[in-house]
Enzyme design. Structure first.
Site, PDB file in Angstrom:
ATOM      1  N   ASP A  48       0.835  -1.199   0.000  1.00 37.15           N
ATOM      2  CA  ASP A  48       0.000   0.000   0.000  1.00 37.15           C
ATOM      3  C   ASP A  48       0.872   1.252   0.000  1.00 37.15           C
ATOM      4  O   ASP A  48       1.777   1.404   0.825  1.00 37.15           O
ATOM      5  CB  ASP A  48      -0.916   0.000   1.220  1.00 37.15           C
ATOM      6  CG  ASP A  48      -1.872   1.168   1.206  1.00 37.15           C
ATOM      7  OD1 ASP A  48      -1.545   2.200   1.821  1.00 37.15           O
ATOM      8  OD2 ASP A  48      -2.939   1.059   0.578  1.00 37.15           O
ATOM      9  N   ARG A  49       0.591   2.150  -0.953  1.00 37.93           N
ATOM     10  CA  ARG A  49       1.424   3.333  -1.134  1.00 37.93           C
ATOM     11  C   ARG A  49       1.305   4.312   0.028  1.00 37.93           C
ATOM     12  O   ARG A  49       2.304   4.842   0.522  1.00 37.93           O
ATOM     13  CB  ARG A  49       1.042   4.032  -2.451  1.00 37.93           C
ATOM     14  CG  ARG A  49       1.605   3.361  -3.698  1.00 37.93           C
ATOM     15  CD  ARG A  49       1.097   1.959  -3.928  1.00 37.93           C
ATOM     16  NE  ARG A  49      -0.365   1.926  -4.063  1.00 37.93           N
ATOM     17  CZ  ARG A  49      -1.130   0.837  -3.925  1.00 37.93           C
ATOM     18  NH1 ARG A  49      -0.596  -0.320  -3.585  1.00 37.93           N
ATOM     19  NH2 ARG A  49      -2.440   0.890  -4.088  1.00 37.93           N
ATOM     20  N   THR A  50       0.075   4.573   0.466  1.00 40.24           N
ATOM     21  CA  THR A  50      -0.109   5.496   1.589  1.00 40.24           C
ATOM     22  C   THR A  50       0.580   4.970   2.841  1.00 40.24           C
ATOM     23  O   THR A  50       1.258   5.715   3.562  1.00 40.24           O
ATOM     24  CB  THR A  50      -1.607   5.730   1.851  1.00 40.24           C
ATOM     25  OG1 THR A  50      -2.170   6.439   0.734  1.00 40.24           O
ATOM     26  CG2 THR A  50      -1.828   6.542   3.108  1.00 40.24           C
ATOM     27  N   CYS A  84      -1.866   5.443 -10.545  1.00 38.88           N
ATOM     28  CA  CYS A  84      -1.944   5.563  -9.087  1.00 38.88           C
ATOM     29  C   CYS A  84      -1.277   6.872  -8.705  1.00 38.88           C
ATOM     30  O   CYS A  84      -0.056   7.017  -8.872  1.00 38.88           O
ATOM     31  CB  CYS A  84      -1.237   4.381  -8.406  1.00 38.88           C
ATOM     32  SG  CYS A  84      -1.052   4.581  -6.621  1.00 38.88           S
ATOM     33  N   ASN A  85      -2.061   7.831  -8.245  1.00 43.49           N
ATOM     34  CA  ASN A  85      -1.516   9.139  -7.898  1.00 43.49           C
ATOM     35  C   ASN A  85      -0.513   9.076  -6.756  1.00 43.49           C
ATOM     36  O   ASN A  85       0.553   9.695  -6.811  1.00 43.49           O
ATOM     37  CB  ASN A  85      -2.657  10.089  -7.514  1.00 43.49           C
ATOM     38  CG  ASN A  85      -3.489  10.527  -8.695  1.00 43.49           C
ATOM     39  OD1 ASN A  85      -3.198  11.526  -9.331  1.00 43.49           O
ATOM     40  ND2 ASN A  85      -4.549   9.773  -8.970  1.00 43.49           N
ATOM     41  N   THR A  86      -0.855   8.327  -5.711  1.00 38.20           N
ATOM     42  CA  THR A  86      -0.007   8.295  -4.519  1.00 38.20           C
ATOM     43  C   THR A  86       1.387   7.778  -4.831  1.00 38.20           C
ATOM     44  O   THR A  86       2.384   8.265  -4.279  1.00 38.20           O
ATOM     45  CB  THR A  86      -0.658   7.448  -3.415  1.00 38.20           C
ATOM     46  OG1 THR A  86      -2.005   7.879  -3.214  1.00 38.20           O
ATOM     47  CG2 THR A  86       0.104   7.573  -2.109  1.00 38.20           C
ATOM     48  N   THR A 131      -5.601  10.789  -1.384  1.00 43.32           N
ATOM     49  CA  THR A 131      -5.330   9.983  -0.193  1.00 43.32           C
ATOM     50  C   THR A 131      -4.547  10.800   0.833  1.00 43.32           C
ATOM     51  O   THR A 131      -3.943  11.821   0.514  1.00 43.32           O
ATOM     52  CB  THR A 131      -4.498   8.740  -0.532  1.00 43.32           C
ATOM     53  OG1 THR A 131      -3.228   9.163  -1.035  1.00 43.32           O
ATOM     54  CG2 THR A 131      -5.205   7.851  -1.551  1.00 43.32           C
ATOM     55  N   LYS A 171     -12.183   0.694  -2.838  1.00 41.91           N
ATOM     56  CA  LYS A 171     -11.241  -0.407  -2.642  1.00 41.91           C
ATOM     57  C   LYS A 171     -11.915  -1.577  -1.922  1.00 41.91           C
ATOM     58  O   LYS A 171     -11.490  -2.729  -2.068  1.00 41.91           O
ATOM     59  CB  LYS A 171     -10.014   0.065  -1.858  1.00 41.91           C
ATOM     60  CG  LYS A 171      -9.030   0.908  -2.678  1.00 41.91           C
ATOM     61  CD  LYS A 171      -7.798   1.246  -1.867  1.00 41.91           C
ATOM     62  CE  LYS A 171      -6.795   2.101  -2.643  1.00 41.91           C
ATOM     63  NZ  LYS A 171      -6.166   1.397  -3.766  1.00 41.91           N
ATOM     64  N   CYS A 200      -6.853  10.902  -7.031  1.00 34.54           N
ATOM     65  CA  CYS A 200      -6.751   9.489  -6.633  1.00 34.54           C
ATOM     66  C   CYS A 200      -7.542   8.700  -7.658  1.00 34.54           C
ATOM     67  O   CYS A 200      -8.674   9.086  -8.000  1.00 34.54           O
ATOM     68  CB  CYS A 200      -7.318   9.274  -5.231  1.00 34.54           C
ATOM     69  SG  CYS A 200      -7.371   7.516  -4.758  1.00 34.54           S
TER      70      CYS A 200
END
Length: 236
Positions: A48-50, A84-86, A131, A171, A200
């Site tokens: 998970d990027r965040t 995917c922006n993050t 996010t 999600k 996002c």
């Protein structure tokens, strides 16, 4: 001449499916052969990027990206899109891993906002819906300020609503909560924003269920356009 587009997706899977569908829908083509060739790697198990950003545990994510880029190089991709922006917080490090140009979703979206909403030489005020990872790292805020734009971020309560739409709803495989989305959008507009970035890809998926206002700029749409054009096809 058409060029092969590599897509590192799966972040999340529904957003990647949306990206693929929209590339097809926005490519001028009268036959199968007039569409662009794509190599789509749906890496749903990507960390998970965040979480990686907020905890500082980035190594596993970057290692996974490095492996995916090697696959794209071997397969002959000419450009790479990462819907995917993050993940674009890591853009410079990811780009340094490959010779293949990676489309900078954030930079292209900011260019669109600045060009579309500037009036009489005055740059726009831009709201960001994204996010926690994207907001806290300032990946969009930095680019916007460098472009001369002013920025408004959601209050903590509205940011929680945005995260709920992204994680609990889309999600989580559920229909998004329209009231939460709209409350965040209205707050940004009431704060004086000329436009609002849907920063996002799950918020891009939101538009499959409900329309977004005309003054929302969808970063996924920008990435789709750049992907089609850079692959040598006509964007419609």
């Amino acid at each position: 001449m058409k060029k092969i587009l590599g897509v590192i997706g799966g972040m999340g899977p529904e957003a990647s499916a949306f990206f693929y569908d929209e590339v097809i829908a926005h490519t001028r083509a009268g036959s199968d052969q007039e569409h662009i060739d794509m190599i789509i790697l749906s890496h749903a198990s990507m960390p998970d990027r965040t979480k990686a950003i907020l905890t500082g545990h980035e190594a596993d994510l970057l290692d996974a990206m490095r492996r995916d880029l090697k696959i794209m190089e071997t397969a002959g991709a000419a450009n790479i899109a990462i819907p995917c922006n993050t993940s674009h917080y890591f853009y410079d490090r990811i780009q340094s891993m490959t010779r293949i140009p990676i489309i900078n979703m954030v930079r292209e979206t900011v260019k669109e906002a600045a060009a579309t909403y500037s009036r009489d030489g005055e740059k726009p005020c831009v709201g960001i819906m994204a996010t926690d990872g994207t907001v806290r790292t300032g990946v969009y805020e930095k680019e916007l300020k460098e472009a001369g734009c002013s920025v408004v971020l959601p209050t903590p309560a509205r940011q929680a609503d945005i995260m709920s739409v992204i994680y609990d709803d889309i999600k989580g495989g559920r229909k998004p909560d329209r009231d939460k989305f709209e409350s965040a959008y209205r707050e940004l507009k009431e704060a004086g924003c000329d436009c609002v970035l849907l920063a996002c890809t799950e918020l891009s998926v939101y538009t499959r269920y409900y329309p977004a206002a005309d003054d929302c700029i969808d970063a996924m749409e920008v990435l789709i356009r750049e992907s089609v054009i850079r692959s040598g096809a006509d964007y419609i």
